[in-house]
Scaffold this motif. Sequence first.
Motif, short mmCIF file in Angstrom:
data_model
loop_
_atom_site.label_atom_id
_atom_site.label_comp_id
_atom_site.label_asym_id
_atom_site.label_seq_id
_atom_site.Cartn_x
_atom_site.Cartn_y
_atom_site.Cartn_z
N SER A 1 -6.99 3.68 5.26
CA SER A 1 -6.41 2.47 4.68
C SER A 1 -6.24 1.44 5.79
N LEU B 1 -4.13 0.48 -1.93
CA LEU B 1 -3.72 -0.71 -1.16
C LEU B 1 -4.39 -1.94 -1.72
N ARG C 1 0.83 -1.21 0.00
CA ARG C 1 0.00 0.00 0.00
C ARG C 1 0.86 1.25 0.00
#
Length: 605
Positions: free
Chosen positions: A292, A271, A233
């Motif tokens: 995330s 991600l 990510r």
Amino acid sequence: MDDQNKNLILASALSLIVILVWFVLFPPESSPTPEPVTISEGIAPTSDGIAAAPPAAIVDGVAQSLVQTRDTALATGERITIASGNLSGSVSLTGGRLDDLSLRAYRETVDPDSPIVTLLSPVGGPGAYYALYGWAPGGDLSYDQVPGANTQWIIESGDELTPETPITLKWDNEQGLIFRRTMTVDEHFMFTVTQSVENTSGTAQRMAPYGIVARHGKPDTVNFYILHEGVVRMSDSNLQEIKYKNLPDMDFIEREGAYAEVQDVTENGWLGFTDKYWMTTLIPAPGQAFTSVAKYLPSADIYQTEARLPTMTVAPGEIAEATTLLFAGAKEWQTIRDYQNDLGIQGFIDSIDWGWFFFLTKPIFWLLHNLNLLIGNMGWSIIALTLILKALLLPLAWKSYASMAKMKELQPEMEKLKEKAGDDRQKMQQGMMELYKKEKVNPAAGCLPILLQIPIFFSLYKVIFVTLELRQAPWFGWIRDLSAPDPSSILNLFGLLPFAAPEAGSMFAIISLGVLPIFLGITMWMQQKLNPAPTDPTQAMIFAWMPWVFMFMLGSFASGLVLYWIANNTITFAQQYLIMRSHGYHPNVFGNIKSGFKRKRSEGK
């Protein structure tokens, strides 16, 4: 060459041999095929004051057992076909899940009749791996009022998802909220997913859109130390890689029943999960803030990534929407680079695992890629790349090989010093230093090209091992995959005898030399004959055996890497031979062999 430098080179060589022997005798274990898992209900996480994305484990709200086959799982519900230039598959109307995807341009083996590569698979079948979208409820809303993993969507428009024909799914919660999901796909591997909600109720509603990529059970990975497989990510220019085995080591969030690492992204990020050659990645729009999340749910053995977008307040009569991208496909360098440049996906090219020497692997691959576009054959491109690298290092090599030529000329003098000094090593050292000073020779000069070759070698190894462009790339004849070892074998006389070569990893594989490893040993031996031999008999014997030890050790390496080393040794030999002759030394490599045989015969008499 003084003892300190000799010992340094000897120690480096022996260390490399030890490492190679270790990985040949004790190769890293491949992860076993995931056992069937049971899908069970999880605990919904909370974020920003509202319920966020439910775990992907919530499927049908109850425990389900795996069915026997992928085809059976695909046949359990209504689907919309996907057909683009590089992709084929379908979207399930249950949850609107993207859970059936194959890569039309790639096959599992070099056999043209082998199955095409499967990337995504549905829940209920082995190795479930899919992308899922939905809305997390806020305020007075509950999960049954917003779409999730089990929502039964209907088709509002489109009967097939192609680059020319998007599809739109619709779900009415019959309580004043109408949800739509529009999906498009390009000719390569990028999906665009637009989620919208129309509020026809009389009150404002709060909710947050999310996207999930989930894998049920740990996938079967290459599991090699130089390769990253797992979560990858980007969070505001910060690249992070988390291996599958490290996901359960993250902080345990009790309210979610999961080990998770949460990062707030302010502007740019993405991600997902990366394999050696394939990747599935959630990509919020550039400039979009989101949360995330990398997560592991131990109760269901599910690995999961989430992109949680900010909470929206939808007033009565208004429509709110959120658009995100989903990359699901092959890690083609040019395709990923074009997405980065054209769509503004920050750092997307770094989803390819360039390694510690990224400052070398990136330009080396760029040059190799462009040579391949020009030549049209990756094997010849590797040889051309080697020529270019050797040309760049030629000024340094010239000085080094000139020093080696001088060292060769001084061998008789060094032998005399050894006879005079006897066992007095200090006297020997002093005599050699005086000789070097008198003849203006730097014994360390010959080591510098070798030291520079080390990072180049490892960078090229990384390029050949990791990048998709080398996968199943042929050279000529029997070399049909430069990312795999030479398939020929001395044990069956290179195909003349009617039985196959030993399989990689078997006890006979280490002695099953192919044509390329044999050439590697020969070229290493030829190159070694031009270098001054160590005065110490033990060190001289070790160096004499090194080409043949490396021939066996590197026999199981990728053919492309062995080809590079053969080309490098051959060019180095030619350079060194010509430079030595230009400085007055006339090496007679093959003549030395004949004289050595004659000497042994005379000693035998």
